[in-house]
Design an enzyme around this catalytic site. Structure first.
Site, PDB file in Angstrom:
ATOM      1  N   ASP A 140       0.841  -1.196   0.000  1.00 32.55           N
ATOM      2  CA  ASP A 140       0.000   0.000   0.000  1.00 32.55           C
ATOM      3  C   ASP A 140       0.876   1.245   0.000  1.00 32.55           C
ATOM      4  OD1 ASP A 140      -2.341  -1.534   0.029  1.00 32.55           O
ATOM      5  OD2 ASP A 140      -2.275  -1.710   2.212  1.00 32.55           O
ATOM      6  N   LEU A 145      -6.017  -5.132  -9.482  1.00 31.30           N
ATOM      7  CA  LEU A 145      -6.573  -3.969 -10.177  1.00 31.30           C
ATOM      8  C   LEU A 145      -8.083  -4.059 -10.346  1.00 31.30           C
ATOM      9  CD1 LEU A 145      -3.836  -3.333 -12.900  1.00 31.30           C
ATOM     10  CD2 LEU A 145      -4.018  -2.396 -10.587  1.00 31.30           C
ATOM     11  N   LYS A 146      -8.664  -5.185 -10.001  1.00 33.11           N
ATOM     12  CA  LYS A 146     -10.127  -5.363  -9.995  1.00 33.11           C
ATOM     13  C   LYS A 146     -10.777  -4.865 -11.284  1.00 33.11           C
ATOM     14  CE  LYS A 146     -10.449  -4.891  -4.936  1.00 33.11           C
ATOM     15  NZ  LYS A 146      -9.083  -4.372  -4.645  1.00 33.11           N
ATOM     16  N   PHE A 147     -10.394  -5.462 -12.404  1.00 34.97           N
ATOM     17  CA  PHE A 147     -10.953  -5.051 -13.689  1.00 34.97           C
ATOM     18  C   PHE A 147     -12.483  -5.165 -13.692  1.00 34.97           C
ATOM     19  CE2 PHE A 147      -6.767  -6.852 -15.447  1.00 34.97           C
ATOM     20  CZ  PHE A 147      -6.144  -5.613 -15.397  1.00 34.97           C
ATOM     21  N   ASP A 207     -15.255  -3.802 -16.683  1.00 36.16           N
ATOM     22  CA  ASP A 207     -15.523  -3.006 -17.871  1.00 36.16           C
ATOM     23  C   ASP A 207     -16.281  -3.893 -18.848  1.00 36.16           C
ATOM     24  OD1 ASP A 207     -15.263  -0.990 -19.975  1.00 36.16           O
ATOM     25  OD2 ASP A 207     -13.513  -0.250 -18.889  1.00 36.16           O
ATOM     26  N   PRO A 213     -16.788  -6.667 -21.702  1.00 42.66           N
ATOM     27  CA  PRO A 213     -16.046  -7.937 -21.771  1.00 42.66           C
ATOM     28  C   PRO A 213     -14.742  -7.886 -22.550  1.00 42.66           C
ATOM     29  CG  PRO A 213     -18.378  -8.371 -21.954  1.00 42.66           C
ATOM     30  CD  PRO A 213     -18.231  -6.875 -21.967  1.00 42.66           C
ATOM     31  N   THR A 249     -12.741  -5.375 -23.296  1.00 40.83           N
ATOM     32  CA  THR A 249     -11.735  -4.539 -22.632  1.00 40.83           C
ATOM     33  C   THR A 249     -11.085  -5.283 -21.471  1.00 40.83           C
ATOM     34  OG1 THR A 249     -12.859  -2.491 -23.244  1.00 40.83           O
ATOM     35  CG2 THR A 249     -11.381  -2.389 -21.353  1.00 40.83           C
ATOM     36  N   GLN A 296     -11.821  -2.522   7.813  1.00 37.06           N
ATOM     37  CA  GLN A 296     -12.421  -3.740   7.290  1.00 37.06           C
ATOM     38  C   GLN A 296     -13.352  -4.332   8.337  1.00 37.06           C
ATOM     39  OE1 GLN A 296     -10.028  -6.310   5.007  1.00 37.06           O
ATOM     40  NE2 GLN A 296      -8.690  -4.702   4.274  1.00 37.06           N
ATOM     41  N   ARG A 322      -1.362  -3.540   6.635  1.00 42.07           N
ATOM     42  CA  ARG A 322      -0.970  -2.661   7.741  1.00 42.07           C
ATOM     43  C   ARG A 322      -0.423  -3.368   8.975  1.00 42.07           C
ATOM     44  NH1 ARG A 322      -6.114   1.299   6.944  1.00 42.07           N
ATOM     45  NH2 ARG A 322      -6.895  -0.645   6.040  1.00 42.07           N
TER      46      ARG A 322
END
Length: 239
Positions: free
Chosen positions: A15, A65-67, A69, A71, A73, A196, A217
Site C-alpha cells: 500500500d 486492479l479489480k478489472f 468493464d 467484456p 476490454t 475492514q 498494515r
C-alpha cells in the site's frame, strides 16, 4: 503446517505509491511472505516497473486492479496482466458472466491452455455491509451475494475468488475444494481492525480453508515489519 507452507499463504499488500518502497519491501520481507499485492495506487504511480522490481528479487505478484468493464476490454487487459508474469490478478464478479468467461477464453487462447496467471473474481468488498448493498439496490444479504457471485465465477471458468474470511465455508460448499479463495480482512491477534468489517485472524482463516491471506498494515505499520510477519507465520503454524 510448516513455516514455509505458512509463508506461501501470506500476501503482503504493498500500500504505497513510492517506487523506492517496492525494493525495500521486496528485500525486507523476501523470506517472510510468499507474494506481494500490487494495487491501484502503486500500479498507477509506477506501472509494470513495480511488478518487475518484485520479480527481480524473486517475489511473486498478485496484481490487484479489480478489472470491471465491457467484456472485450477486460479480456485484453487480463491478457496483458498475465503476460507480465504475475501469479494472480483479479476482476469484479459484478461485471457478469460474459465478462468473466471471455477473459478466461482470451487467456486460454493466448497461453494455449498452458500455465498462466490465475484469475480471481472479487465478490463483495470486505468494507461492504448489508447497508452498502441496500444503497446499491441489492436486497440480498452479504453472504448470499458472495455465494451467488462465487458460483457465477466458477461457472465462467474463473480460478477462484477474493472474499471475506467469514464466507469461506459457504464458498467451499458451493464451489468445491479446488476453487482458490484469497482473503483480505485478515488481522493477526495483535492488530487493529482498521476499516475492514468482516475479519478473522490468520490462523482462523487458514483453518476455515483460505488458500492465501492478504495482510498489509499489521506488517507495514509495525515498528519491526519483519518481526511482525514472523509473528503472523507463528500464529498460522500454531493454528
Amino acid at each position: 503446517m510448516t513455516r514455509d507452507q505458512a509463508r506461501e499463504k501470506v500476501i503482503f499488500a504493498l500500500d504505497t505509491g513510492e517506487f523506492a518502497h517496492v525494493q525495500y519491501w521486496a528485500e525486507t520481507l523476501s523470506d517472510k511472505v510468499g507474494m506481494y499485492k500490487i494495487g491501484k495506487q502503486l500500479f498507477t504511480a509506477c506501472g509494470p516497473a513495480a511488478v518487475r522490481m518484485i520479480q527481480k528479487f524473486g517475489g511473486e505478484v498478485f496484481l490487484d486492479l479489480k478489472f470491471h468493464d465491457i467484456p472485450n476490454t477486460v479480456a485484453m487487459a487480463s491478457v496483458e496482466a498475465a503476460r507480465m508474469g504475475v501469479k494472480l490478478f483479479n476482476l469484479h464478479a459484478l461485471g457478469g458472466y460474459e465478462m468473466m468467461a471471455k477473459t478466461v477464453e482470451a487467456l486460454d487462447k493466448e497461453f494455449k491452455g498452458g500455465d498462466r496467471a490465475k484469475v480471481l473474481a472479487v465478490t463483495i468488498l470486505t468494507s461492504s455491509t448489508e447497508e452498502t448493498l441496500k444503497d446499491l439496490g441489492i436486497e440480498h444479504t452479504v453472504p448470499d451475494m458472495v455465494v451467488r457471485l462465487a458460483t457465477l465465477a466458477r461457472k465462467a471458468g474463473i480460478d477462484g475468488v477474493v472474499a471475506s474470511p467469514r464466507e469461506i465455508p459457504l464458498i467451499r460448499e458451493a464451489c468445491g475444494s479446488d476453487f482458490l479463495i484469497v482473503t483480505p480482512g485478515v488481522r493477526p491477534s495483535f492488530a487493529a481492525l482498521n476499516d475492514q468489517k468482516r475479519v478473522m485472524t490468520p490462523a482462523e482463516a487458514v483453518k476455515a480453508g483460505s488458500d492465501y491471506l492478504v495482510i498489509g498494515r499489521p506488517i507495514g505499520d509495525a515498528p519491526d515489519p519483519a518481526a511482525a510477519a514472523e509473528l503472523i507465520l507463528g500464529e498460522i503454524v500454531a493454528g
